[in-house]
Design a protein around this motif. Sequence first.
Motif, PDB file in Angstrom:
ATOM      1  N   LYS A 134     -33.314  -9.911  -0.315  1.00 44.07           N
ATOM      2  CA  LYS A 134     -32.481  -8.786  -0.849  1.00 44.07           C
ATOM      3  C   LYS A 134     -31.462  -9.195  -1.772  1.00 44.07           C
ATOM      4  O   LYS A 134     -31.145 -10.603  -1.410  1.00 44.07           O
ATOM      5  N   GLY A 135     -30.903  -8.407  -2.891  1.00 45.15           N
ATOM      6  CA  GLY A 135     -30.106  -8.938  -3.764  1.00 45.15           C
ATOM      7  C   GLY A 135     -29.148  -7.924  -3.911  1.00 45.15           C
ATOM      8  O   GLY A 135     -29.495  -6.573  -3.856  1.00 45.15           O
ATOM      9  N   ALA A 136     -27.719  -8.201  -4.269  1.00 45.55           N
ATOM     10  CA  ALA A 136     -26.837  -7.150  -4.591  1.00 45.55           C
ATOM     11  C   ALA A 136     -26.050  -7.714  -5.949  1.00 45.55           C
ATOM     12  O   ALA A 136     -25.788  -8.974  -5.843  1.00 45.55           O
ATOM     13  N   GLY A 137     -25.547  -7.079  -6.967  1.00 45.05           N
ATOM     14  CA  GLY A 137     -24.854  -7.319  -8.016  1.00 45.05           C
ATOM     15  C   GLY A 137     -25.689  -7.405  -9.371  1.00 45.05           C
ATOM     16  O   GLY A 137     -26.655  -6.972  -9.262  1.00 45.05           O
ATOM     17  N   GLY A 138     -24.837  -7.779 -10.339  1.00 47.43           N
ATOM     18  CA  GLY A 138     -25.283  -7.658 -11.714  1.00 47.43           C
ATOM     19  C   GLY A 138     -25.845  -6.299 -12.107  1.00 47.43           C
ATOM     20  O   GLY A 138     -24.925  -5.484 -12.119  1.00 47.43           O
TER      21      GLY A 138
END
Length: 169
Positions: A134-138
Amino acid sequence: MSGRARGAAAGTLLALTLTLAACSAPPTGGTPVQSTPSTPTVQHQRDLASAYVASTMRTSGVLWDDAQENAYAQECRLGDGTSGALDNLTRIGAGLPDPQAAVQTVGRSWAADGLTVQYSESSLNDGSRQFVVKGAGGDVERIQFGAATTRSSLAAVSHCGTGDAADLG
């Protein structure tokens, strides 16, 4: 051109120059005008998220099924409390011989782009072990890539932007 015509043309040019200068001159007296940063539109946020999903699809090494693509908009709240919209994007693809390696590759790519990354594992309904990042940001609010030997999935949510979810269809 006669001297009179040249003089008239020069006078017109001077008047035009003074008019343009007056229009672009900063206001005198009073409080200076403050510019406020504008919130990007939901379409702009959708485009950023779509491009990031496409990049992740290439990085993953998965054969993605074009028929298993879905996108839908929903209402969200902007930082100032007004209503906006965001976009949800999902994709389904084939399984991979080494799903853990694919998830690690995608996670490293996201981390290099400045996203906060978190890894986990789960089981699919058929008992297959699924590796998840999971990723968050950008360019996205959040994004998730899951891979197993039987199938892969990708889901992303764009940042909230100005606009109406109903207008996105």
